[in-house]
Design a protein around this motif. Structure first.
Motif, mmCIF file in Angstrom:
data_model
loop_
_atom_site.group_PDB
_atom_site.id
_atom_site.type_symbol
_atom_site.label_atom_id
_atom_site.label_comp_id
_atom_site.label_asym_id
_atom_site.label_seq_id
_atom_site.Cartn_x
_atom_site.Cartn_y
_atom_site.Cartn_z
ATOM 1 N N ASN A 104 45.125 56.451 -85.703
ATOM 2 C CA ASN A 104 44.443 55.820 -84.572
ATOM 3 C C ASN A 104 42.948 55.770 -84.828
ATOM 4 O O ASN A 104 42.266 56.786 -84.736
ATOM 5 N N PRO A 107 41.664 54.717 -79.543
ATOM 6 C CA PRO A 107 42.891 54.991 -78.789
ATOM 7 C C PRO A 107 43.854 53.800 -78.729
ATOM 8 O O PRO A 107 45.057 53.976 -78.696
ATOM 9 N N GLU A 108 43.328 52.575 -78.741
ATOM 10 C CA GLU A 108 44.164 51.380 -78.659
ATOM 11 C C GLU A 108 44.503 50.781 -80.020
ATOM 12 O O GLU A 108 45.428 49.993 -80.140
ATOM 13 N N LEU A 109 43.736 51.085 -81.065
ATOM 14 C CA LEU A 109 43.853 50.447 -82.373
ATOM 15 C C LEU A 109 44.371 51.436 -83.410
ATOM 16 O O LEU A 109 43.840 52.533 -83.533
ATOM 17 N N TYR A 110 45.404 51.035 -84.154
ATOM 18 C CA TYR A 110 45.924 51.892 -85.223
ATOM 19 C C TYR A 110 46.093 51.110 -86.517
ATOM 20 O O TYR A 110 46.273 49.894 -86.518
ATOM 21 N N TYR A 151 47.323 46.752 -82.006
ATOM 22 C CA TYR A 151 46.349 46.949 -80.946
ATOM 23 C C TYR A 151 47.079 46.880 -79.610
ATOM 24 O O TYR A 151 47.750 45.886 -79.306
ATOM 25 N N TYR A 152 46.962 47.965 -78.826
ATOM 26 C CA TYR A 152 47.585 47.995 -77.502
ATOM 27 C C TYR A 152 46.581 47.466 -76.483
ATOM 28 O O TYR A 152 45.523 48.042 -76.274
ATOM 29 N N ILE A 153 46.941 46.356 -75.862
ATOM 30 C CA ILE A 153 46.040 45.638 -74.968
ATOM 31 C C ILE A 153 45.948 46.326 -73.611
ATOM 32 O O ILE A 153 44.862 46.632 -73.142
ATOM 33 N N ALA A 154 47.102 46.566 -72.972
ATOM 34 C CA ALA A 154 47.097 47.185 -71.642
ATOM 35 C C ALA A 154 48.484 47.661 -71.271
ATOM 36 O O ALA A 154 49.476 47.023 -71.619
ATOM 37 N N GLN A 155 48.559 48.804 -70.589
ATOM 38 C CA GLN A 155 49.798 49.313 -70.004
ATOM 39 C C GLN A 155 51.008 49.237 -70.930
ATOM 40 O O GLN A 155 52.072 48.770 -70.552
ATOM 41 N N GLY A 158 51.341 45.640 -76.665
ATOM 42 C CA GLY A 158 50.481 45.536 -77.824
ATOM 43 C C GLY A 158 50.878 44.401 -78.749
ATOM 44 O O GLY A 158 51.956 43.813 -78.613
#
Length: 192
Positions: A104, A107-110, A151-155, A158
């Motif tokens: 990671n 937190p949203e990007l891996y 990338y996890y955008i929201a809730q 991703g």
């Protein structure tokens, strides 16, 4: 068929281990689904890329603050088109079991990398005259190495991208240069 059953058993045991690990630790293990577009080809002179579909389930298992392991079980449609006769397609359908190590960056990007074990469930050449099974010409197992990002955008929703380079020859009794699968995947994922 034995290899397919072995692959499914391996995937189920990985997911079972993930559930046991979740109960034993404070780190949250998450499960999810993913699907998208495969753009695949083989490294033969007369081959060009063809579009396909992939989809399946995954478990994301945190192992450190910024690292996690993500085993997956995916249906993956691969193969290639013939350069000269675009209506002729090699359709190789697999149950793929990638095991990706994810880092990671945010937190949203891996970023991810890891091996992929694939078990053929269908091997056909399709053209204007119909389709022909080519089970005797192509191997039932394929091994590849994947790299990618997500990338996890929201809730829990991703977007993902991954390239898997084949490392094994997929042709039975091949006396020439090794023929390997290569696939670029782009899709969406949802963590529960």
């Amino acid at each position: 068929m034995k290899k397919t059953i072995l692959g499914i058993a391996l995937a189920i045991s990985s997911l079972t281990f993930a559930q046991q690990k979740a109960k034993a630790s404070a780190s949250p293990v998450s499960f999810g689904v993913k699907a998208g577009l495969n753009v695949s080809s083989i490294n033969a002179d007369d081959a060009k890329a063809k579009a396909g579909f992939y989809g399946g389930v995954f478990a994301n298992i945190p192992v450190a603050t910024s690292f996690s392991v993500q085993p997956e079980v995916l249906y993956s449609g691969m193969g290639a088109k013939n350069k000269d006769y675009s209506s002729v397609k090699l359709n190789l359908d697999y149950i793929s079991v990638p095991v990706m190590l994810q880092y990671n960056v945010l937190p949203e990007l891996y970023l991810e990398a890891g091996p992929q074990f694939s078990f053929a469930i269908s091997k056909k050449i399709k053209g204007d005259g119909g389709s022909v099974d080519v089970d005797n010409y192509y191997k039932g197992f394929d091994f590849g190495v994947g790299i990618g990002a997500g990338y996890y955008i929201a809730q829990g929703f991703g977007v993902t991208a991954r390239f898997v380079a084949g490392a094994t020859d997929i042709v039975e009794n091949n006396s020439g240069d090794a023929i390997r699968n290569n696939v670029f995947q782009v899709g969406v994922a949802y963590k529960f």
